[in-house]
Scaffold this active site. Structure first.
Site, PDB file in Angstrom:
ATOM      1  N   ASP A 259      27.010  39.426  18.912  1.00 22.20           N
ATOM      2  CA  ASP A 259      26.489  39.490  17.515  1.00 22.20           C
ATOM      3  C   ASP A 259      25.428  40.439  17.488  1.00 22.20           C
ATOM      4  O   ASP A 259      24.938  41.025  18.560  1.00 22.20           O
ATOM      5  CB  ASP A 259      26.071  38.210  16.747  1.00 22.20           C
ATOM      6  CG  ASP A 259      26.188  38.281  15.087  1.00 22.20           C
ATOM      7  OD1 ASP A 259      26.255  39.405  14.745  1.00 22.20           O
ATOM      8  OD2 ASP A 259      26.296  37.238  14.405  1.00 22.20           O
TER       9      ASP A 259
HETATM   10  C1  BGC Z   1      26.206  39.139  11.732  1.00 17.74           C
HETATM   11  C2  BGC Z   1      27.796  39.350  11.788  1.00 17.74           C
HETATM   12  C3  BGC Z   1      28.158  40.950  11.650  1.00 17.74           C
HETATM   13  C4  BGC Z   1      27.108  41.886  12.255  1.00 17.74           C
HETATM   14  C5  BGC Z   1      27.119  43.325  11.865  1.00 17.74           C
HETATM   15  C6  BGC Z   1      25.415  40.065  12.021  1.00 17.74           C
HETATM   16  O1  BGC Z   1      23.899  39.989  11.356  1.00 17.74           O
HETATM   17  O2  BGC Z   1      26.077  37.865  11.926  1.00 17.74           O
HETATM   18  O3  BGC Z   1      28.535  38.487  11.300  1.00 17.74           O
HETATM   19  O4  BGC Z   1      29.226  41.180  11.865  1.00 17.74           O
HETATM   20  O5  BGC Z   1      25.644  41.470  11.734  1.00 17.74           O
HETATM   21  O6  BGC Z   1      26.650  43.724  10.617  1.00 17.74           O
END
Ligand code: BGC
Length: 727
Positions: A259
């Site tokens: 993530d």
């Molecule tokens: C989120 C993800 C997301 C990523 C990219 C993160 O903060 O938890 O679900 O895909 O950001 O935007």
């Protein structure tokens, strides 16, 4: 041609196809090894981390392309700047916004999940994305979780059944789905560091099955680690979750993506299964100095350790092998479709899912449907009648080409009626990570709404939550189970002014409903995307007969929910640790087993017609552990309108050496019937799915004995049942 000959020919053909597949697979693996031989150590390391907010580098010298990613999961997100979170301001990145995954789950229709995945995959392909960051399958544990709207509810069987076709649909376009957030990311509060402690049974029976199905049945090509910790180690670089379970037990051959900012250590990232590191900076989550990419855990520090031999080169080779495999499946695939976006088909799919996902929760004296041919005055009250729900919510925010609001949808369908509109309250604009107070005078809005209600024959109150911080939004949890912005008090006043009130609840979460007894009708309307207003009007007018069922239970009060009944250490934790004290008793498993009546049970949803269940039969009465049970029954539409019913199969194990929930969902089928029509419905269920996870032996066990099969119209409403024996 005789049938037996045909079957033999078909079997032969499928052998040919799989032999061919094996061949191409072997060819691909051979090519991958050849490429790895040509790469320098620096080039290999470069492939393992980001080069911008949403891409990782290829190898320009060899013509190996970059990988481009995008959120996900409800549509393809607008283009983000190379090195910061601002929108790039492109003019060609407006898309179709699909309904939230909760709405998809509420449709209980796996075919629609496939259409959803395929359509959003086509849009991702057209936008030149190689990985779509979704779907999310974290289990609904608390109604306060700000991201429940991005997930598929509280039941592992439902989430597993819906996630597989979504993934297949996306990937048919040569775009990788990226199932997230693995694992135990069931709240946003302290998501970056909270250490989740959960017993093995709950982990395997409740929190992992949808991920397992995504890997083993969906064949997903990438998976995103989560922010939180599990047993003292961050999940993204967790040895047990990544090496032992995902890449070991489940044989995942794809790419683990972090993530954004969920990697925290070079050794852990290198050795515990992370393949591509995204969004890091060494001081924590998404705070970042400019162009920090060389400082990522899987960048220079990783290179040094590889060069000195402290980490063996086979470690980076495994990562590069997986990344190249993903490239051969996506950006380097020879027969990749070209994709398309904003076409009518996509909007039709979005509208169909939206309408099938809406759940009719209350309908006194047939309040719904409302006849669009009747001249009357309808007051549409509430901020959610006009507030955009594709903007806000965090990373799932979308730049929709258009968004039909509930008010517009109602105006367009009810052309013979006079439509009045009043906001009633406002909530302020949506902003990531902060609450901005509204500037409007709330008292004046309330008085105006009451006046509007008095003038109307019917009031439609369109309220609920929204995509602002501390509502249904990433990066924070809800602060209360109650409806925000004084809506309870407002509804009380509106009902006093006009008793003919139907509520349309726009939310991704359960809320308290002190006004439930005072209103006539209630629709749970989720976040429905580009065609939200059309889909709502479809159901309100009766053009579509509602057939959605709740993918999670609505408790009467927060303490009735399992996680909350155990106090703060269970939710939200003490800021360092958190204990899932309810174990496997999540959602209806808790309500059933503890005999607590929910406000609305899992699987519940009304229709404008009625259904009758009869004549339950099983193909045998006693089964071996490897057999599959066939359960048949008759379903009849006894009402005056065509409609669809979701028949649900729950299984109970009344006598077992370990505690079991009162019952568990093991199958369902959605059946459309004309008025008066009956159909014999057959559901099949493998006996092996009755197993529980035995912590001591770390294995799945079905104990011989009696099992009760129940055919239900909701988790709380049994229609038919039969006991069978497992030998
Ligand atoms: C989120 C993800 C997301 C990523 C990219 C993160 O903060 O938890 O679900 O895909 O950001 O935007």
């Amino acid at each position: 041609m005789r049938k037996s000959v045909l079957i033999i020919l078909l079997a032969f053909a499928s052998q040919l196809v799989s032999a061919q597949y094996l061949q191409t697979n072997q060819d691909m693996e051979k090519k991958i090894e050849q490429i790895i031989e040509q790469l320098t150590l620096k080039e290999k390391v470069a492939m393992c981390h980001a080069q911008s907010k949403f891409s990782s580098p290829g190898v320009p010298r060899l013509g190996i392309p970059e990988i481009w990613m995008s959120d996900g999961p409800h549509g393809v997100r607008g283009e983000i700047n190379w090195d910061n979170w601002g929108y790039a301001g492109w003019t060609n990145d407006s898309i179709t916004a699909f309904p939230a995954l909760t709405a998809m789950a509420a449709s209980f229709n796996p075919e629609l999940a496939h259409e959803y995945g395929f359509s959003v995959g086509e849009e991702a392909r057209y936008r030149k994305k190689d990985i779509l960051l979704g779907p999310g399958v974290n289990i609904y544990r608390t109604p306060l979780n700000g991201r429940n709207f991005e997930y598929m509810g509280e039941d592992p069987f439902l989430a597993s059944t819906m996630v597989v076709p979504y993934i297949k649909g996306v990937q048919e376009n040569g775009v990788s789905a990226c199932v997230k957030h693995y694992a135990l990311n069931n709240q946003e509060e302290w998501r970056g560091h909270i250490d989740v402690h959960v017993d093995d049974r709950a982990l395997h029976e409740i929190y992992l099955p949808a991920f397992k199905a995504a890997v083993e049945e969906g064949g997903v090509w990438s998976l995103m680690g989560a922010y939180n910790k599990y047993n003292g180690q961050h999940t993204t670089t967790n040895k047990v979750l990544m090496n032992d379970i995902l890449k070991g037990d489940w044989n995942f051959d794809g790419v683990v993506v972090s993530d954004w900012g969920s990697a925290h250590d070079t050794d852990e990232s290198a050795l515990n299964g992370l393949d591509i590191e995204m969004g890091s900076w060494t001081n924590g989550l998404t705070a970042s100095k400019d162009f920090a990419y060389d400082d990522y855990y899987l960048a220079n520090a990783f290179y040094e350790k590889l060069k000195s031999g402290e980490i063996d080169e086979s470690v980076v080779n495994d990562k590069v092998r997986r990344i190249l495999r993903l490239m051969f499946r996506t950006t380097m695939s020879e027969n990749r479709p070209h994709g398309c976006m904003n076409n009518q088909e996509h909007h039709d799919v979005a509208r169909k899912i939206a309408a099938e996902g809406i759940v009719l929760l209350k309908n006194d004296k047939n309040f719904f449907p409302i006849d669009p041919e009747k001249p009357m005055t309808i007051a549409v009250i509430g901020e959610n009648a006009t507030k955009s729900m594709t903007i806000g919510g965090g990373s799932s925010e979308l730049k929709a080409q258009y968004e039909i609001s509930p008010l517009e949808g109602i105006q367009k369908r009810f052309t013979k009626a006079t439509i009045l509109h009043s906001l009633g309250y406002t909530s302020g604009p949506s902003a990531y990570g902060k609450v901005i107070s509204p500037t409007e005078n709330q008292d004046s809005l309330r008085l105006a709404a009451i006046e509007t209600a008095q003038k109307a024959d019917i009031v439609l109150f369109v309220g609920g939550l929204n995509k602002n911080h501390h509502q249904d939004c990433e990066g924070g949890d809800r602060l209360s189970f109650d409806l925000p912005f004084n809506q309870d008090a407002l509804l009380h006043d509106i009902v006093s002014a006009n008793p003919n009130v139907g509520v349309i609840l726009v939310s991704g979460n359960a809320v308290a409903m002190p006004w439930l007894k005072d209103i006539k009708g209630l629709l749970q309307a989720w976040y429905l995307g580009s065609d939200a207003g059309y889909a709502l009007a479809d159901v309100i007018s009766g053009d579509v007969n509602p057939s959605g069922k709740l993918p999670f239970s609505f408790p009467v009060k927060l303490e009735d929910n399992a996680a909350h009944s155990f106090g703060e250490l269970s939710y939200p934790g003490d800021s360092i640790n958190q204990y899932y004290k309810e174990g496997i008793l999540v959602g209806y498993r808790w309500f059933d087993t503890k005999k607590i009546k929910p406000l609305f049970p899992f699987g519940y949803g009304l229709s404008y017609t009625n259904f009758e269940y009869s004549d339950l039969k099983t193909n045998k009465t006693s089964y071996g552990k490897d057999e599959t049970i066939e359960i048949s029954f008759t379903l009849k539409n006894t009402g005056k309108l065509a409609g669809a019913e979701v028949a649900q199969l729950y299984v109970s194990d009344p006598k077992c050496s370990v505690m079991r929930p009162t019952k568990e969902l093991k199958g369902f089928g959605k059946v459309s019937l004309q008025p008066g029509e009956s159909q014999e419905v057959t559901l099949t269920v493998p006996v092996s799915s009755f197993a529980y996870y035995a912590e001591d032996g770390k294995d799945w066990v079905v104990e011989a004995g009696d099992f009760i099969l129940q055919i239900n119209s909701s988790s709380a409403q049994n229609e038919l049942k039969q006991t069978i024996k497992v030998e």
